[in-house]
Scaffold this motif. Structure first.
Motif, short mmCIF file in Angstrom:
data_model
loop_
_atom_site.label_atom_id
_atom_site.label_comp_id
_atom_site.label_asym_id
_atom_site.label_seq_id
_atom_site.Cartn_x
_atom_site.Cartn_y
_atom_site.Cartn_z
N ASN A 4 31.83 -2.51 17.92
CA ASN A 4 31.71 -3.10 16.46
C ASN A 4 32.41 -4.61 16.58
O ASN A 4 33.61 -4.56 16.91
CB ASN A 4 32.76 -2.24 15.59
N PRO A 5 31.96 -5.41 16.06
CA PRO A 5 32.40 -6.85 16.10
C PRO A 5 33.86 -7.02 15.43
O PRO A 5 34.63 -7.71 16.01
CB PRO A 5 31.20 -7.91 15.28
N SER A 6 33.90 -6.32 14.50
CA SER A 6 35.58 -6.14 13.76
C SER A 6 36.49 -5.78 14.52
O SER A 6 37.33 -6.32 14.91
CB SER A 6 35.17 -5.21 12.43
N ASP A 7 36.07 -4.68 15.45
CA ASP A 7 37.09 -4.05 16.31
C ASP A 7 37.34 -5.08 17.43
O ASP A 7 38.36 -5.25 17.84
CB ASP A 7 36.39 -2.65 16.90
N VAL A 8 36.28 -5.49 17.99
CA VAL A 8 36.42 -6.46 18.91
C VAL A 8 37.41 -7.90 18.43
O VAL A 8 38.09 -8.19 19.41
CB VAL A 8 35.01 -6.97 19.35
N PHE A 9 36.95 -8.28 17.21
CA PHE A 9 37.74 -9.39 16.95
C PHE A 9 39.35 -8.92 16.59
O PHE A 9 40.10 -9.62 17.35
CB PHE A 9 37.21 -9.76 15.64
N LYS A 10 39.59 -7.75 16.07
CA LYS A 10 41.04 -7.50 16.05
C LYS A 10 41.48 -7.36 17.23
O LYS A 10 42.84 -7.65 17.67
CB LYS A 10 40.98 -6.36 15.23
N SER A 11 40.94 -6.85 18.37
CA SER A 11 41.40 -6.27 19.56
C SER A 11 41.73 -7.79 20.30
O SER A 11 42.91 -7.93 20.91
CB SER A 11 40.52 -5.83 20.37
N HIS A 12 40.77 -8.92 20.14
CA HIS A 12 41.20 -10.09 20.53
C HIS A 12 42.42 -10.87 20.17
O HIS A 12 42.98 -11.38 20.86
CB HIS A 12 39.85 -11.03 20.31
N ILE A 13 42.50 -10.62 18.77
CA ILE A 13 43.72 -11.09 18.18
C ILE A 13 45.07 -10.59 18.61
O ILE A 13 45.90 -11.26 18.95
CB ILE A 13 43.58 -11.02 16.47
N LEU A 14 44.72 -9.37 19.02
CA LEU A 14 46.26 -8.76 19.42
C LEU A 14 46.51 -9.49 21.00
O LEU A 14 47.78 -9.55 21.34
CB LEU A 14 45.97 -7.36 19.67
N ASN A 15 45.43 -9.43 21.75
CA ASN A 15 45.84 -9.96 23.01
C ASN A 15 46.01 -11.31 23.05
O ASN A 15 47.02 -11.97 23.80
CB ASN A 15 44.27 -10.17 23.91
N LEU A 16 45.53 -12.31 22.08
CA LEU A 16 45.89 -13.65 21.84
C LEU A 16 47.30 -13.75 21.34
O LEU A 16 48.07 -14.62 21.79
CB LEU A 16 44.85 -14.35 20.95
N THR A 17 47.70 -12.90 20.48
CA THR A 17 49.03 -12.77 19.85
C THR A 17 50.02 -12.70 21.03
O THR A 17 51.20 -13.49 21.11
CB THR A 17 49.45 -11.67 18.95
N GLY A 18 49.75 -11.87 21.91
CA GLY A 18 50.60 -11.52 23.35
C GLY A 18 50.70 -12.66 24.02
O GLY A 18 51.66 -13.10 24.44
N PHE A 19 49.48 -13.61 24.34
CA PHE A 19 49.50 -14.73 24.90
C PHE A 19 50.52 -16.00 24.26
O PHE A 19 51.31 -16.64 25.04
CB PHE A 19 48.31 -15.27 24.98
N LEU A 20 50.36 -16.16 23.04
CA LEU A 20 50.88 -16.91 22.17
C LEU A 20 52.42 -16.74 22.27
O LEU A 20 53.48 -17.61 22.12
CB LEU A 20 50.51 -17.18 20.65
N ARG A 21 52.89 -15.41 22.15
CA ARG A 21 54.30 -15.00 22.19
C ARG A 21 55.04 -15.21 23.55
O ARG A 21 56.17 -15.73 23.80
CB ARG A 21 54.39 -13.47 22.06
#
Length: 269
Positions: free
Chosen positions: A69-86
């Motif tokens: 599901n593109p929506s699930d992929v997008f949300k998972s990516h945002i979580l990973n990216l948030t970890g990187f930015l933290r």
């Protein structure tokens, strides 16, 4: 596999054997110990440093497969990216984390990328686009200041360009020897996130080798991300080898213990 040893003949022999059987090998190499092997067998050596001409855009998106599901992929990516930015920005308040989440969603929306859109063929935004959004958001003032050195300041060449590296070779070595010590964990997370977004596009046998894993494991956010790859990699036919010469530090974290216990083999030398 979890290995504690200097990366010598045993691991390099395993790489050669895996290549013979068609496995793609991806190596995070902090000390250029695998470059000669890569050059010898026709692999790719990618240098990640402040002054390198090879770049990885941290805002690259994974391409959803037909069963995802593109929506699930997008949300998972945002979580990973948030970890990187933290990891990039340092300590953040819960309020700043919430503001950052909104800023990321707005940054992708600038490129018409939303959780429900087909973003497989849309060029992703850059860190400078996120900088512009943070500059205009209430509550994001401190984050905008901290991010500026990665978009306009000393470290601008490191993270602020489109991705121009290829993962088409069978052996790819990401070298970070010339990266400043304070940026090595960030570089390792960046490379891991790039690999994670790319391997999901095409399923095939792969082996990811993370040398000197303690650089990343000493940060809880980095340790969590590496552990998530250890748990989820099998779904994408990805094997993980972590190498560390500092066993107490590796085993001193819950994530390190979990990575070792999830390994099919441990080699102690």
């Amino acid at each position: 596999v979890s290995v504690s040893m200097p990366p010598g003949q045993a691991l390099k022999l395993e790489i050669l054997r895996s290549l013979i059987f068609g496995t793609q090998i991806l190596v995070i190499d902090p000390e250029n110990e695998y470059k000669y092997l890569s050059d010898t067998v026709g692999g790719s050596s990618i240098k990640i440093s402040i002054n390198s001409e090879q770049h990885i855009n941290p805002l690259d998106l994974p391409t959803p497969r037909t069963d995802e599901n593109p929506s699930d992929v997008f949300k998972s990516h945002i979580l990973n990216l948030t970890g990187f930015l933290r990891l990039l920005l340092g300590d953040m308040t819960p309020e700043e984390v919430a503001v950052l989440d909104e800023a990321l969603i707005q940054t992708y929306a600038l490129k018409d990328i939303t959780p429900d859109s087909d973003f497989s063929n849309i060029a992703p935004p850059l860190l400078s686009d996120l900088q512009s959004i943070l500059n205009g958001l209430a509550g994001a003032e401190s984050m905008a200041i901290r991010l500026r050195k990665f978009t306009q300041g000393t470290f601008a060449g490191f993270l602020s360009s489109p991705t121009n590296v290829s993962m088409d070779n069978q052996l790819i070595v990401f070298g970070i020897r010339d990266m400043e010590d304070e940026l090595r964990p960030i570089a390792m997370y960046l490379i891991l996130n790039h690999i994670w977004t790319r391997i999901r596009r095409e399923l095939k046998k792969r082996l990811l080798i993370v040398d000197e894993a303690w650089w990343l494991m000493k940060y809880p956010i980095g340790a969590d991300f590496l552990f998530s790859i250890a748990k989820r990699g099998r779904k994408y036919y990805l094997g993980l080898t972590t190498i560390s010469q500092d066993i107490p530090d590796l085993m001193g974290t819950p994530q390190g213990k979990a990575i070792v216990s999830n390994s099919s083999m441990q080699i102690l030398m």
